[in-house]
Design a protein around this motif. Structure first.
Motif, PDB file in Angstrom:
ATOM      1  N   ILE A 111       3.936  11.115  -1.229  1.00  0.00           N
ATOM      2  CA  ILE A 111       4.435   9.752  -1.412  1.00  0.00           C
ATOM      3  C   ILE A 111       4.007   9.185  -2.760  1.00  0.00           C
ATOM      4  O   ILE A 111       4.736   8.396  -3.359  1.00  0.00           O
ATOM      5  CB  ILE A 111       3.972   8.837  -0.242  1.00  0.00           C
ATOM      6  N   ARG A 112       2.865   9.612  -3.282  1.00  0.00           N
ATOM      7  CA  ARG A 112       2.470   9.165  -4.623  1.00  0.00           C
ATOM      8  C   ARG A 112       3.386   9.786  -5.680  1.00  0.00           C
ATOM      9  O   ARG A 112       3.739   9.135  -6.665  1.00  0.00           O
ATOM     10  CB  ARG A 112       1.012   9.512  -4.897  1.00  0.00           C
ATOM     11  N   ALA A 113       3.762  11.032  -5.477  1.00  0.00           N
ATOM     12  CA  ALA A 113       4.686  11.677  -6.407  1.00  0.00           C
ATOM     13  C   ALA A 113       6.052  10.994  -6.362  1.00  0.00           C
ATOM     14  O   ALA A 113       6.701  10.781  -7.401  1.00  0.00           O
ATOM     15  CB  ALA A 113       4.820  13.163  -6.065  1.00  0.00           C
ATOM     16  N   ILE A 114       6.482  10.624  -5.161  1.00  0.00           N
ATOM     17  CA  ILE A 114       7.759   9.921  -5.003  1.00  0.00           C
ATOM     18  C   ILE A 114       7.713   8.573  -5.712  1.00  0.00           C
ATOM     19  O   ILE A 114       8.654   8.191  -6.421  1.00  0.00           O
ATOM     20  CB  ILE A 114       8.070   9.757  -3.506  1.00  0.00           C
ATOM     21  N   GLY A 115       6.601   7.850  -5.540  1.00  0.00           N
ATOM     22  CA  GLY A 115       6.456   6.559  -6.217  1.00  0.00           C
ATOM     23  C   GLY A 115       6.525   6.704  -7.726  1.00  0.00           C
ATOM     24  O   GLY A 115       7.151   5.891  -8.416  1.00  0.00           O
ATOM     25  N   ALA A 116       5.898   7.760  -8.267  1.00  0.00           N
ATOM     26  CA  ALA A 116       5.933   7.990  -9.711  1.00  0.00           C
ATOM     27  C   ALA A 116       7.350   8.293 -10.174  1.00  0.00           C
ATOM     28  O   ALA A 116       7.785   7.829 -11.238  1.00  0.00           O
ATOM     29  CB  ALA A 116       4.997   9.141 -10.081  1.00  0.00           C
ATOM     30  N   LEU A 166       0.803  -1.212   0.000  1.00  0.00           N
ATOM     31  CA  LEU A 166       0.000   0.000   0.000  1.00  0.00           C
ATOM     32  C   LEU A 166       0.838   1.264   0.000  1.00  0.00           C
ATOM     33  O   LEU A 166       0.309   2.354  -0.233  1.00  0.00           O
ATOM     34  CB  LEU A 166      -0.954  -0.006   1.192  1.00  0.00           C
ATOM     35  N   CYS A 167       2.124   1.162   0.257  1.00  0.00           N
ATOM     36  CA  CYS A 167       3.014   2.319   0.109  1.00  0.00           C
ATOM     37  C   CYS A 167       3.244   2.541  -1.378  1.00  0.00           C
ATOM     38  O   CYS A 167       3.713   1.641  -2.078  1.00  0.00           O
ATOM     39  CB  CYS A 167       4.352   2.062   0.799  1.00  0.00           C
ATOM     40  N   PRO A 168       2.911   3.718  -1.926  1.00  0.00           N
ATOM     41  CA  PRO A 168       3.103   3.961  -3.371  1.00  0.00           C
ATOM     42  C   PRO A 168       4.544   3.789  -3.831  1.00  0.00           C
ATOM     43  O   PRO A 168       4.782   3.508  -5.007  1.00  0.00           O
ATOM     44  CB  PRO A 168       2.632   5.408  -3.540  1.00  0.00           C
TER      45      PRO A 168
END
Length: 617
Positions: free
Chosen positions: A522-527, A146-148
């Protein structure tokens, strides 16, 4: 007058049984909350359907007899022992139960099944035609999945427990080069399905990470060794969390990276969208210095990218990653919105990022919105000396998208929440200055898009005195220069394929808020991490990076129920007077206890997630 219900007295002894049943249902609720990601959606539907069948009172035939029959048919589908005719009977029977059952137990159970048959049509087809679940269906470690950015959460928690804080920071940075940022401001989706919920409560994963970076600042922990120089060049447009993440991993892979940033400093919305009391600038700089230590990253700040610059960059660099974020605030189309004193919340927070703090002494401030940005603005206005601060929101408080802890903290600092009021106009004084916000009372209505939608109530308009009105109703992407370059957009966000390649381009990639719309850091980091891996493959490589951190051997689970250790904040009466950090550090004793609650699902569970990450040797 109604008489006494003697029947109720005769069944009073059953209250003990009801209490025991309530305890069992509480355990059932915990199990639902801890449902692991990746489970077969049809199996989940079957479980819900069985619950519905257990709840039937038996008075109406559709519910009493229909739900067990639906469960029997769905069992065959889940067991991959069904054909197309089974699905037809399943749908027909579900429609009959939904339309003829007397109460919500029957018709809602059948309706949920029908909605699931549409939502998971491909999964139903796979079970019937291929005799198995779709590819990718399978349980994995909840926190990591669940962590992006797919950080190995159990590993760094184990390292913190052993006192290896530098190792914990390095383990986080293996997938996320912003350990400090995510320790202080992440919305921690990793905690949502924590299996510890089955025993007591989810782990305070963010709190454990904060303890680690408090002991070992990110810029004091050496980054992994860089791969051999490839002489390939990568341009990153935007120095926010997504752009810097991509730059970090590309640099470690041996590529030469140049980051173009419009503002004077790196950090993007981490610097220009989050107040210092939540994320002190010196802590952000720790992460940025750690990223820049990866080598071969050149930052060119204060440079705007227009059509001419974009063409030159695309022709000069082997690959380009556009991660410009969503940097401008949306406005309200209401009368008087041009009054002096009406301003964008995003613009105000942006100026604060460069040290330009507002002075609201003696002012009445009204913030319009219900998200984290609205809470940030309200709490900032308190610290800027405002006499009174209110948040106006057109839905209910429980519908706010802001984190509950942010709402609670704002209220503790004296912010008033005015809910179910929709702005309709800004009243001006004779000089054109803001005098009041005029609102129309709302009433909550039908659910749309997952939340109850407000509608205008038959009540008179309300006048809320205000010297300053801050608009915090969303953010926009400044896409025009890139659209001129030829990059396609939908609703202002860049189009991209599954590898984040910009539509119509070979060497241009996009990601983060400018591609998904405003989301979390965190979604931006995952991307950014995914973009780096895809750029590496596009350049003809498949680099494996070194981590050099050994994960401690898993200890036996401690299954004793314990309370969750929460991060505390400085008293509201103190913190609201300054912009210093509000959170108080955990003690070593607290951190060890919280780490000890981890059930090490990476070892005592379904194993680790392999997809969605850069590769490590």
């Amino acid at each position: 007058m109604w008489g006494m219900d003697v029947t109720a007295l005769s069944i009073a002894p059953k209250s003990k049984d009801d209490a025991r049943i309530a305890q069992q249902l509480n355990r059932h609720e915990r199990r639902v909350e801890a449902s692991p990601p990746g489970m077969c959606p049809l199996a989940a539907q079957l479980s819900l359907l069985r619950d519905g069948a257990l709840q039937t009172c038996g008075k109406c035939v559709p519910c009493r007899d229909g739900l067990p029959q639906l469960a029997a048919l769905l069992e065959r589908v889940v067991a991959c022992d069904a054909d197309a005719g089974t699905l037809e009977r399943l749908r027909a029977l579900a429609c009959m139960v939904r339309d003829t059952a007397d109460c919500a137990i029957g018709y809602e159970a059948a309706n949920a099944l029908l909605e699931g048959m549409d939502a998971f049509a491909a999964e139903y087809e796979s079970h019937v035609e291929r005799g198995c679940c779709q590819a990718g269906v399978g349980q994995s470690v909840p926190c990591e999945t669940l962590c992006p950015a797919h950080v190995n959460v159990p590993a760094y928690i184990a390292l913190v427990a052993e006192g290896d804080y530098a190792g914990a920071v390095q383990m986080v940075r293996k997938d996320n080069p912003f350990p400090t940022a995510c320790a202080l401001v992440c919305e921690h989706p990793c905690e949502e399905r924590c299996r510890r919920t089955l025993i007591d409560a989810p782990l305070n994963i963010r709190g454990i990470k904060k303890f680690a970076v408090d002991q070992a600042p990110a810029d004091t922990v050496a980054v992994p060794p860089r791969s051999v120089d490839t002489a390939r060049t990568v341009a990153v447009i935007g120095g926010g969390p997504s752009g810097l993440t991509c730059a970090y991993f590309c640099a470690l892979m041996g590529h030469r990276v140049t980051v173009f940033e419009e503002r004077e400093q790196l950090g993007g919305m981490l610097r220009y969208g989050i107040p210092a009391y939540r994320f002190p600038r010196e802590r952000l700089d720790e992460d940025i210095r750690g990223i820049m230590n990866a080598g071969t990253i050149t930052a060119r700040c204060g440079e705007s990218i227009g059509l001419t610059e974009m063409r030159e960059i695309a022709d000069t660099y082997h690959a380009v990653y556009v991660a410009i974020g969503a940097q401008t605030g949306k406005s309200l189309r209401i009368e008087g919105a041009d009054a002096e004193g009406v301003m964008s919340a995003v613009d105000m927070l942006g100026r604060i990022g460069d040290g330009d703090y507002p002075d609201f002494s003696g002012k009445s401030v009204v913030v319009v919105g219900g998200g984290n940005v609205a809470m940030d603005c309200a709490r900032t206005a308190v610290r800027a000396g405002a006499d009174d601060v209110s948040v106006v929101y057109r839905r209910r408080k429980e519908d706010m998208t802001a984190l509950p802890i942010e709402v609670e903290s704002a209220i503790a600092e004296g912010v008033e929440m005015i809910v179910l009021e929709a702005p309709v106009a800004v009243e001006k004084d004779a000089e054109g200055r803001c005098a009041a916000l005029v609102t129309q009372p709302q009433m909550i209505g039908a659910v749309r898009g997952g939340r109850p939608a407000p509608v205008a109530a038959n009540k008179p308009e309300r006048r809320i005195e205000a010297d300053i009105v801050l608009i915090a109703v969303g953010q926009n992407v400044v896409s025009a220069p890139f659209e001129e370059f030829g990059m396609a957009t939908t609703w202002g966000c860049f189009n991209a394929d599954e590898r984040l390649r910009a539509e119509g381009f070979d060497n241009v990639f996009v990601g983060g808020d400018c591609q998904t719309g405003p989301a979390t850091a965190i979604r931006a980091i995952g991307a950014g991490k995914v973009a780096a891996r895809n750029i590496d493959e596009f350049l003809g490589y498949s680099h494996k990076l070194r981590c050099d951190v050994e994960v401690p051997v898993a200890r036996p689970n401690d299954r004793t129920p314990k309370g969750r250790v929460e991060i505390t904040e400085r008293p509201a009466r103190e913190r609201k007077r300054d912009f210093q950090g509000v959170e108080i550090e955990m003690s070593r004793e607290e951190a060890v206890q919280e780490c000890g609650r981890c059930l090490r699902c990476d070892c005592f569970g379904p194993g680790t997630l392999e997809g969605g990450r850069v590769q490590y040797a």
